[in-house]
Each structure stands twice: as structure tokens, then as C-alpha cells.
Design a protein around this motif. Structure first.
Motif, PDB file in Angstrom:
ATOM      1  N   ASN A  90       0.818  -1.220   0.000  1.00  0.00           N
ATOM      2  CA  ASN A  90       0.000   0.000   0.000  1.00  0.00           C
ATOM      3  C   ASN A  90       0.845   1.260   0.000  1.00  0.00           C
ATOM      4  N   GLY A  91       2.126   1.115  -0.340  1.00  0.00           N
ATOM      5  CA  GLY A  91       2.984   2.280  -0.417  1.00  0.00           C
ATOM      6  C   GLY A  91       3.849   2.448   0.826  1.00  0.00           C
ATOM      7  N   ARG A  92       4.484   3.585   0.894  1.00  0.00           N
ATOM      8  CA  ARG A  92       5.415   3.874   1.987  1.00  0.00           C
ATOM      9  C   ARG A  92       4.705   4.658   3.087  1.00  0.00           C
ATOM     10  N   LYS A  93       4.908   4.205   4.344  1.00  0.00           N
ATOM     11  CA  LYS A  93       4.241   4.867   5.464  1.00  0.00           C
ATOM     12  C   LYS A  93       5.235   5.158   6.586  1.00  0.00           C
ATOM     13  N   GLN A  94       4.976   6.274   7.250  1.00  0.00           N
ATOM     14  CA  GLN A  94       5.734   6.637   8.444  1.00  0.00           C
ATOM     15  C   GLN A  94       4.860   6.359   9.656  1.00  0.00           C
ATOM     16  N   THR A  95       5.402   5.592  10.601  1.00  0.00           N
ATOM     17  CA  THR A  95       4.626   5.208  11.785  1.00  0.00           C
ATOM     18  C   THR A  95       5.419   5.507  13.044  1.00  0.00           C
TER      19      THR A  95
ATOM     20  N   TRP B  54       0.679   6.736  15.464  1.00  0.00           N
ATOM     21  CA  TRP B  54       0.470   7.829  14.523  1.00  0.00           C
ATOM     22  C   TRP B  54       1.073   7.408  13.187  1.00  0.00           C
ATOM     23  N   GLU B  55       0.214   7.290  12.160  1.00  0.00           N
ATOM     24  CA  GLU B  55       0.683   6.752  10.873  1.00  0.00           C
ATOM     25  C   GLU B  55       0.214   7.633   9.732  1.00  0.00           C
ATOM     26  N   SER B  56       1.108   7.875   8.780  1.00  0.00           N
ATOM     27  CA  SER B  56       0.768   8.691   7.613  1.00  0.00           C
ATOM     28  C   SER B  56       1.587   8.213   6.416  1.00  0.00           C
ATOM     29  N   ALA B  57       1.031   8.387   5.235  1.00  0.00           N
ATOM     30  CA  ALA B  57       1.751   8.066   4.006  1.00  0.00           C
ATOM     31  C   ALA B  57       2.850   9.108   3.771  1.00  0.00           C
ATOM     32  N   VAL B  58       3.990   8.645   3.300  1.00  0.00           N
ATOM     33  CA  VAL B  58       5.100   9.538   2.973  1.00  0.00           C
ATOM     34  C   VAL B  58       5.679   9.123   1.625  1.00  0.00           C
ATOM     35  N   GLU B  59       6.460  10.011   1.042  1.00  0.00           N
ATOM     36  CA  GLU B  59       7.034   9.704  -0.272  1.00  0.00           C
ATOM     37  C   GLU B  59       8.501   9.309  -0.194  1.00  0.00           C
ATOM     38  N   GLY B  60       9.278  10.009   0.603  1.00  0.00           N
ATOM     39  CA  GLY B  60      10.714   9.755   0.640  1.00  0.00           C
ATOM     40  C   GLY B  60      11.108   8.688   1.638  1.00  0.00           C
ATOM     41  N   PRO B  61      12.365   8.246   1.590  1.00  0.00           N
ATOM     42  CA  PRO B  61      12.853   7.211   2.519  1.00  0.00           C
ATOM     43  C   PRO B  61      13.206   7.755   3.900  1.00  0.00           C
ATOM     44  N   GLU B  62      13.197   9.081   4.073  1.00  0.00           N
ATOM     45  CA  GLU B  62      13.541   9.696   5.348  1.00  0.00           C
ATOM     46  C   GLU B  62      12.264  10.126   6.086  1.00  0.00           C
TER      47      GLU B  62
END
Length: 509
Positions: free
Chosen positions: A58-63, A78-86
Motif C-alpha cells: 500500500n505504499g510507503r508509510k511513516q509510523t 500515529w501513521e501517515s503516508a510519505v514519499e521519501g525514505p527519510e
């Protein structure tokens, strides 16, 4: 922010098929690769957070995940979709972790590579997601395997979650664990044999029910982590740590007796006693070897001139024979301790304790509502007063007490000390007074402990020597425990002094 109520179990990789066979529901299989980030000095970890960037279908996520934020197994997320690897610093700024990071650079600490099989289960009006994770953790060239089962309650009554856990445990050995992948990853990255064990921090305005759940979760965490330590690398310190964890958990239930008076709590207390007793022989032998036998061996003088050489050699042979008997007894005791930790009985204890903390009768019984809602500080003050007053009363004439009564007094001292460690944070107003009180309670407990050890050493030495049927071992056993009466008188005087200091120590609550 979402709430999770979940159970996590460590499993043997070969048990995965047996577990999946018991789980009926919609299945999904995903590859989940993640990198965990922190500041250079690991500020997030110290504050109780784990931050990851995960790639999945489902893509890249920051958690960001926090430690317990409510119920026994509830964790903030707390989780959100992100684009970059950082990590996205703006997203992080909107979470409670922002203060911990405070603008510092975030660097990768470790990575996870996990294949996850999930099943969505409908059972008794509840919806539960089961996730079977298998893969590895990687950090600085080191690797550690991952083989875990997570059961997360999505909707419905918590008891259904525990019923499912018990059903699965009847078909596969599930070892309850409260250690997250993040904590395991940190331990791997830092070369730690054990991760950090977080102590419960109680807010001064906490309610009694909230305090019990927070302290209970910490107690269960210590118990499961210590058991895993004994299972993977048994040794004196790890056996001692597990025995203390069992006793401290049991003492906690005694302190909260107004909420823990139901049969389920009684069963948990009984099983915790069984566990501590199963470890008792190993612990007693460890202490005897360290405090009595080893100093005797190391203190042996070099052989004297010829006139005394034969006597010295006889004593050395006797000590060696007794040492061999001690080693045999210790090996047997450790085998029994290992069997207890590896048993289905211990695994059931962990699940039952978790079930009681999260969904036991005390959580919903209307008759206990006022106690649950009562300020924890008020409850704690009364509990500490009761324990302190009982010790002061029973220890007034310490010299007149027999070994058994002194032993019971020591147990009461331990319970008080554990209660102070658990509840002391509710009273931040007198830190120095608290420090002195804890030191006095510890000194009294230690002094009574030495008396208790002294009283039991002669019997332990005799039993070990008789079991091996070696006259030389029996001779050494008698020599090592000779003079017990003189030593007991000396220890009793020290205990009386410790009692006076304790009795005069001022309350900090």
C-alpha cells in the motif's frame, strides 16, 4: 491517533502451520520492509517511542508508536503516508515525540525484513486480526530471526481475544512477549543481551484502576522478559530476576487486593507462587555456592609443612567432593527451573495474567467502580501505611521471633519495598525522605534475608551431602555450616539495628 489492543507471542518457526490451521478468515500476504530511525543519542527510544518508515504493497508509510497509553496492551500510534525514505519532520512535529526529537538529526538504527500473513477472524461477535510475522532484524552486520504472532482486537469484547489465544496455545507453544520489534532491534544494534524494561510512571492524579493496569503491565513485561532470559541463557542472575519478577507481580496483586479478590486473580497469584517455588532450589543453591562454598575453596591456604600437609589434603578432597555434589544438585535444580519456564503451565499463566489485567471482573464490576475511580495516591497512602505499621508492630521484639516468624516478617518487608517502588512516584513531594525510607526498608529486608539464608544453610548442605552418599562431602558440609549459632546471633543483632532505623524512618507519603 488510533488505539490498539493486541497480544504478541514468540513462536517457533515450525509452529506456523499449526497456528494458521486454527485461524479461519480472509487472508493476505505481504512483504514488509522497514527502517527504524532515531536521534544519535536515541532520544526517541528513551522517551518510549519507535519511529519507522515501512514499504509495503500500500505504499510507503511513516509510523510512530508509543508505549502503553491506556489499557494493558494499548499503544499509541500515529501513521501517515510519505514519499521519501527519510522521516517527514512536519508529520513528526504533530505528535508527542516532537519534544524528544527537538530538531535533532534522525539517523537509521536498524531494519526489518518480514513476511506477514494476516487473517481477519470473526468470532463471538468480535473481529480479530491475526498477523504471523517471519523474517529478520538487521543492524550493523548482525542478524536476529523474527517469528511472531500478533492478535489485535479490532472490535468486540476483549475476552474473545484471550479465548482465541488460549485456543491457539492448546495447539502450539505460544510465549507471550511485550517486547516490540523496535526494542529487539535496538538491543541488536547496541549489542545488548536484554533490551530496556520500561517501568510504569504513574501520574499524581491517576485513578486506582489506571494505576493497577499500568503497574500490572510493567509486572507482566518483567515476568515474560525474565522468563525468556532464563529460557535462552540460564544463569544465577537470570533465575534470580525471574523469581523476583514472579514475587513482585504477586505482591502487586496483594497490594491491590480490593480489586484483586476474584477467583481469576487468586488463580494468577497461585500460579505465580508455583513459579517462584519452582525456581527456589536453583536460587538457594546459587546463593550457597557463591556465599559459602566458593569462598571456602578460594580461602584454602597453601599446603603447610609436611606435618600438616595430609590434613590440608583431606580437607581439599572433602571440599571437592562436596563441590561435585553441589554441582549435581544445581544441575538438577536448573533442569527443573527450565522445565517450569518451558511448560504449558507457565505459558497459560502469562495469558491468564494478561486476560485478568485487561478484561478481568475488576474492570467492569459495578461494585468496584468507586475503588477503580478513587485517586491512586489516596489508595497508595492507605496501603503503604498498613504495610509499614504491620512491620513495625511485628518486629518490635525481633530477638524473640523464631526462624519462621522472621521469614514472614521478611516477606512483609519485601512486599512493602515492592509497593514503595511501584507507588512511590505518586508522591513526588519528598524525594529525599523517600530515598531514606527505601534504603531503610532495603537494609531491613537484606538483614532478615541473611538470617533466613543462615537458618536454611545447614539443612541445604545436609540434603545435598546425603543425596550423593559421599562421607567426604558430608564432612565438608558439616565444616562449612559449623558455628551457625554464633553467626546467627551476629546477624540478629544487625537485623535489630536495621529494624530500629526502619521504625524511625519518616513516611514520604
Amino acid at each position: 491517533m488510533d488505539h490498539e489492543i493486541e497480544l504478541k507471542f514468540l513462536i517457533a518457526p515450525e509452529a506456523s502451520n499449526a497456528i494458521l490451521a486454527r485461524l479461519e478468515g480472509r487472508e493476505a500476504v505481504r512483504q514488509l520492509d522497514a527502517t527504524y530511525f532515531d536521534t544519535v543519542d536515541h532520544a526517541l527510544r528513551k522517551a518510549g517511542f519507535g519511529l519507522r518508515i515501512r514499504d509495503g504493497e500500500n505504499g510507503r508509510k511513516q509510523t510512530l508508536k508509543s508505549a502503553s497509553s491506556g489499557g494493558v496492551f494499548a499503544r499509541g500510534e500515529w501513521e501517515s503516508a510519505v514519499e521519501g525514505p527519510e522521516p517527514d519532520r512536519d508529520l513528526l512535529a504533530a505528535t508527542p515525540a516532537a519534544k524528544a526529537v527537538d530538531g535533532d538529526v534522525l539517523v537509521p538504527v536498524f531494519t526489518t525484513r518480514v513476511r506477514r500473513v494476516t487473517r481477519l477472524i470473526e468470532r463471538d461477535g468480535a473481529t480479530i486480526e491475526a498477523a504471523l510475522d517471519q523474517g529478520e532484524l538487521l543492524a550493523g552486520g548482525r542478524r536476529a530471526g523474527v517469528s511472531e504472532l500478533e492478535l489485535e482486537l479490532k472490535a468486540g469484547a476483549p475476552r474473545v481475544l484471550f479465548d482465541l489465544a488460549r485456543d491457539l496455545a492448546a495447539h502450539a507453544p505460544l510465549r507471550l512477549s511485550l517486547v516490540s520489534k523496535a526494542e529487539r532491534g535496538y538491543a541488536l544494534a547496541l549489542g545488548e543481551t536484554e533490551g530496556l524494561r520500561a517501568e510504569a510512571v504513574l501520574a499524581p492524579d491517576a485513578a486506582t484502576g489506571e494505576a493497577l493496569q499500568a503497574l500490572g503491565r510493567a509486572a507482566l513485561d518483567r515476568l515474560c522478559a525474565a522468563a525468556e532470559g532464563v529460557r535462552t541463557r540460564p544463569g544465577p542472575e537470570r533465575v534470580h530476576k525471574l523469581r523476583v519478577a514472579a514475587r513482585r507481580f504477586r505482591a502487586l496483586l496483594s497490594t491491590f487486593k480490593p480489586l484483586a479478590a476474584d477467583p481469576a486473580a487468586g488463580q494468577v497469584k497461585a500460579e505465580l507462587k508455583w513459579l517462584a517455588d519452582a525456581l527456589g532450589a536453583a536460587r538457594n543453591l546459587d546463593v550457597f555456592i557463591a556465599d559459602v562454598w566458593r569462598p571456602a575453596v578460594e580461602g584454602q591456604p597453601a599446603p603447610d609443612p609436611a606435618a600438616q600437609e595430609e590434613t590440608a589434603q583431606d580437607e581439599a578432597r572433602a571440599l571437592a567432593a562436596f563441590g561435585k555434589a553441589l554441582l549435581a544438585a544445581q544441575t538438577d535444580a536448573y533442569a527443573r527451573a527450565g522445565e517450569a519456564v518451558d511448560s504449558a503451565r507457565f505459558r497459560a499463566l502469562a495469558i491468564d495474567a494478561a486476560a485478568w489485567l485487561e478484561a478481568g471482573p475488576w474492570t467492569t464490576d459495578r461494585r468496584l467502580e468507586k475503588i477503580r475511580a478513587r485517586p491512586a495516591a489516596d489508595f497508595a497512602a492507605k496501603a503503604l501505611d498498613k504495610r509499614r505499621d504491620r512491620i513495625r508492630k511485628d518486629g518490635r521484639d525481633l530477638a524473640a521471633l523464631g526462624p519462621e516468624d522472621r521469614h514472614h516478617l521478611r516477606i512483609r518487608g519485601k512486599k512493602l519495598r515492592y509497593a514503595v517502588e511501584d507507588l512511590g512516584g505518586l508522591f513526588p513531594g519528598h524525594p529525599k525522605r523517600r530515598e531514606r525510607f527505601v534504603a531503610a526498608a532495603k537494609d531491613l529486608q537484606d538483614a532478615l534475608g541473611l538470617l533466613n539464608d543462615q537458618a536454611g544453610r545447614e539443612a541445604l548442605a545436609r540434603d545435598v551431602a546425603m543425596a550423593c552418599e559421599d562421607p567426604e562431602a558430608a564432612f565438608a558440609a558439616g565444616r562449612l555450616t559449623a558455628g551457625a549459632a554464633d553467626r546467627e546471633a551476629e546477624l540478629l543483632a544487625e537485623a535489630q539495628g536495621a529494624y530500629v532505623t526502619f521504625a524511625e524512618a519518616r513516611r514520604f507519603w
